[in-house]
Scaffold this motif. Structure first.
Motif, short mmCIF file in Angstrom:
data_model
loop_
_atom_site.label_atom_id
_atom_site.label_comp_id
_atom_site.label_asym_id
_atom_site.label_seq_id
_atom_site.Cartn_x
_atom_site.Cartn_y
_atom_site.Cartn_z
N ILE A 259 5.02 2.10 0.58
CA ILE A 259 3.56 1.90 -0.18
C ILE A 259 4.06 0.66 -1.13
N GLU A 293 -5.56 4.33 -3.76
CA GLU A 293 -4.77 2.98 -4.07
C GLU A 293 -3.30 3.25 -3.93
N THR A 294 -2.44 2.34 -3.37
CA THR A 294 -1.08 2.35 -3.08
C THR A 294 -0.88 3.65 -2.18
N CYS A 295 -1.59 3.46 -0.90
CA CYS A 295 -1.15 4.46 -0.13
C CYS A 295 -1.22 3.93 1.31
N ILE A 296 -0.70 4.72 2.12
CA ILE A 296 -0.82 4.39 3.65
C ILE A 296 -1.48 5.60 4.30
N ALA B 279 -2.94 2.16 8.22
CA ALA B 279 -3.69 1.25 7.33
C ALA B 279 -3.07 1.25 5.58
N LYS B 280 -3.14 0.13 5.25
CA LYS B 280 -2.24 0.05 3.67
C LYS B 280 -3.25 -0.24 2.56
N PHE B 281 -3.22 0.55 1.69
CA PHE B 281 -4.10 0.28 0.39
C PHE B 281 -3.28 -0.05 -0.70
N ASN B 282 -3.48 -1.16 -1.23
CA ASN B 282 -2.57 -1.72 -2.39
C ASN B 282 -3.09 -1.55 -3.62
#
Lengths: 425, 371
Positions: A259, A293-296, B279-282
């Motif tokens: 991540i 936030e900051t995750c997959i 899917a990636k959430f930054n």
């Protein structure tokens, strides 16, 4: 039929007991990793990406889930009329009834499989590491050096070298000596458990060792045996990302690295894809009150609550008002509303009730298995039910269809385990 | 299942504007990780139809690419299979498909060499879930010559459709294609069940008269002579054959009941597996009431939108009420509102694309740009 140049033997029979409750009824290679994958997807994808289309998967410990995952190999394009993937469990013969007693013994027992293809080379892999590697480059190196065997090695810090099998090399990376977990390491090249052998050399070595050892093992017996017989063994240095996910903390860390903004181990490169069995395909839904936030997130996951610094598998539901932090939630798990989950690994197909708080309270070492649950992570095994409104501490292990009466005033203190096996009547 | 399938995916459509300049309507991406034809194919497979032909002509390449393997819809069997029929030149014929009936006529061998008693004809762009076993038993009960699957629609632009009028027995008395003054609210979904032998007979008959259209030259022309019945489909059904309908149909999937119908109630919709990572959430991602698909990397703000596979959203970028198709890159500090961004587009940093409420802009920018 065109002869196969190389056949891979993938050792996937290990339990991985240091993953605690995660491997209670699952072989370690079938444990989920990185949201939608399983650990074995990495070596299998490496095989097909390296052009190796014949793979024997040696299973022994709790193979059901592994078998179902691999099937006939469609996700990895290993469904072939000649070659492809073959599951190799132990079997009974007219001379023996034997489990696989060691890594080399397991390969020895499948001599007929390798004889059938009679390849030039055999690639030995283990099903419990996370890495991307082009085995073809290693094979090229093996051929160029005219080696009898080539062992993939990784440079490790010298002060950590005592945890690995260390190759002492001479000129041109030729291996002169091998030491398993040496007290005073002389070198920093650790074996990755990936070997290429000339099939004829390996065949003879397997036969010789089988007479001498009941638990014939590559590191302990085959490699020293070849060295003693003056065979040409070379080290092949690998400098990419390679992670052993043998302990809970290492497993958690390796997941969390995915991540990072640009992770060292990048799954988003269009070449060298990692393949897995994809039975779930819909897109991921993020609700109107959600925050992440900051995750997959894996395919088909629905988030109505908040998720931070976490790896979430496929088809997971996270309810409204729930906060998930620093955790790994595997596929098909449902977490109801208003929970708080921190530093927790929740395996597949779990159900967590409303208002549950996991990873709460002060650190305490695990009372039963202090060397497994030691880093503060609480682990929930697959298909576990966690009833509503319970509070679970750190370093705990939970398993089974739990109900409120299994808890003492809805609490499980840090370091305690609650494992209920279903008893057949 | 005693029927074979024919999926008509050939037509040219101008109402999706630039979006269909390079792909067939049936190949339009729908619902994040699917294409329109997945719904037609899954309905066939899930109803037990194991022999299906896809007839295609206009912009067929992306469709043929999507159908590169039949295994995703479980058609990779010894009995039956998935066939793709594009026009071809023979000794006697060098024509393109001149109409839907002609497309079937030119592939008559497929019908003649089969032995299934019935044929199911479906368009490649209908978004619905339907069990053909039920339609077939209705067809048999009614002793119909042809059964048309119909849908009662509300508050739609009825003039887009074929409007049907029925008697008390549900026998079709009138069918008018794209009427100026629509009568009633029952529309044809373009799904038909017909006996295979009758289909061969009718198509050969009209071909002799140089007529080539299935609806005009068979259904409308024979409506009095043949017994044509309407089967009313109760569930969700949408056609994506206009820009507005395409946009609305996609955003329908933001509703939980629609997602549950298609994706969580067995049998589910199948599609080609693309093996994209999660899917990636930054840091900086703010996503609300949206769908994102595998392979997406999100650094910005997304609201009431749908992101297809492998979409990249830059920092401080805002995407609102929009649909972003596969493989699109949107840079930093952009604003995208009420838009459909076509696949593999590159939207450079600081771009602003904002359509007025109620309107939909199409954005295509395939020029490469480098970071």
């Amino acid at each position: 039929m065109q002869k196969k140049e190389i056949v891979a033997m993938l050792l996937a029979g290990g339990q991985g007991s240091r993953l605690g409750i995660l491997t209670k009824h699952i072989a370690k290679p079938a444990v989920a990793f990185g949201g939608k994958y399983k650990i074995i997807d990495f070596p299998l994808s490496n095989c097909i990406n390296s052009g190796i289309d014949t793979v024997g998967v040696l299973t022994q410990y709790e193979p059901l889930k592994l078998n179902r995952h691999i099937g006939i190999g469609i996700p990895w394009d290993l469904d072939r009329s000649y070659g492809g993937v073959t599951i190799l469990p132990p079997y009974v013969s007219d001379v023996s009834v034997a489990w696989y007693s060691g890594t080399a013994n397991a390969v020895f027992q499948n001599m007929p499989f390798m004889d059938y293809y009679d390849p030039e080379y055999i690639l030995i892999l283990s099903g419990d590491h996370i890495y991307k590697m082009d085995y073809e480059m290693m094979l090229n190196c093996h051929k160029k050096k005219k080696a009898d065997a080539t062992i993939a090695v990784l440079k490790v810090p010298l002060d950590e070298a005592n945890r690995f099998g260390i190759m002492n090399t001479g000129e041109d990376n030729r291996i002169i000596d091998f030491e398993e977990k040496p007290n005073k390491p002389k070198n920093d090249l650790a074996s990755m458990g990936i070997y290429i052998f000339n099939w004829k050399v390996l065949r003879q070595a397997l036969l010789d060792n089988e007479k001498r050892h009941d638990d014939s093992d590559f590191g302990k017996h085959i490699i020293p045996h070849l060295l003693n017989n003056g065979k040409k063994l070379f080290a092949y240095e690998f400098d990419g990302f390679w992670k052993d996910v043998g302990t809970l903390e290492a497993y958690w860390q390796a997941n969390m690295e995915l991540i990072n903004i640009v992770p060292e181990f990048n799954l988003y490169e269009p070449y060298w894809k990692i393949y897995t069995k994809n039975s779930i395909q819909p897109p991921q839904f993020i609700g109107s009150e959600a925050n992440l936030e900051t995750c997959i997130l894996g395919d088909g996951t629905e988030i109505y609550g908040e998720v931070y610094n976490s790896v979430i598998g496929s088809n997971v539901t996270i309810g409204k008002g729930t906060i998930v932090k620093n955790s790994i939630i595997m596929s098909d798990t449902k977490i109801a509303d208003n929970c708080y989950i921190d530093r927790t690994i929740i395996a597949e197909e779990c159900n967590v009730g409303e208002g549950v708080n996991i990873g709460y309270g002060d650190y305490a070492i695990n009372t039963e298995l202090p060397n497994i649950y030691e880093s503060g992570l609480t682990v929930i095994g697959e298909k576990t039910w966690v009833p509503s409104n319970v509070i679970v501490g750190k370093n705990c292990a939970l398993y089974g269809k739990l109900e409120n009466e299994n808890f003492i005033s809805n609490r499980l203190e840090s370091g305690e385990n609650l494992i209920i096996e279903e008893v057949e009547e | 299942m005693r029927a074979l399938g024919i999926i008509l995916a050939g037509g040219k459509n101008e109402r999706l504007k630039e979006l269909t300049h390079q792909r067939a309507l049936a190949a339009m991406p729908v619902a994040g990780s699917y294409r329109a034809i997945d719904f037609a194919l899954s309905n066939m497979a899930n109803s037990g139809v194991n022999k299906v032909a896809v007839v295609t002509q206009y912009n067929s390449r992306p469709l043929v690419e999507h159908l590169s393997s039949s295994k995703w819809w479980d058609f990779g069997r010894k009995h039956g299979g998935l066939f793709v029929f594009t026009p071809y030149i023979t000794h006697d014929n060098s024509m393109w498909y001149r109409g839907t009936a002609d497309a079937i006529f030119q592939n008559m061998e497929y019908l003649k060499s089969s032995h299934e008693p019935y044929a199911i004809i479906a368009p490649g762009d209908g978004i619905c879930k339907i069990d053909y076993n039920e339609v077939l038993s209705y067809h048999v009960d009614k002793r119909a010559d042809i059964t048309i699957v119909c849908k009662q629609v509300t508050d739609e632009n009825l003039h887009r459709f074929g409007l049907i009028q029925v008697d008390e027995e549900n026998r079709i008395t009138e069918l008018e294609e794209k009427p100026i003054t629509p009568q009633g609210n029952i529309v044809s979904t373009g799904i038909y069940i017909i006996r295979r032998r009758l289909l061969i007979e009718l198509i050969e008959e009209i071909a002799m008269e140089e007529r080539y259209d299935f609806v005009n030259d068979i259904i409308i022309r024979y409506r009095k002579q043949k017994k044509i019945y309407a089967y009313i489909h109760e569930g969700y059904w949408k056609s994506i054959a206009s820009l507005e309908a395409y946009y609305k149909t996609n955003l329908d999937f933001l509703k939980k009941d629609i997602r549950d119908t298609f994706f969580r109630t067995e049998p589910t919709i199948m599609s080609k597996v693309e093996d994209e990572p999660p899917a990636k959430f930054n840091v900086g991602a703010r996503v609300r009431n949206s769908l994102s698909s595998s392979g997406c990397i999100i650094n910005g703000q997304v609201e009431d939108s749908m992101l297809f596979r492998k979409v990249f959203i830059g920092k401080n970028t805002i995407v609102r009420n929009s649909i972003i198709l596969n493989g699109t890159y949107i840079g930093d500090n952009c604003l995208i509102e009420n838009c459909i961004v076509d696949s593999k587009s590159n939207i450079p940093n600081d771009s602003i694309h904002k359509a007025q409420a109620g309107e939909i802009d199409i954005i295509i920018n395939r020029e490469p740009f480098y970071l």
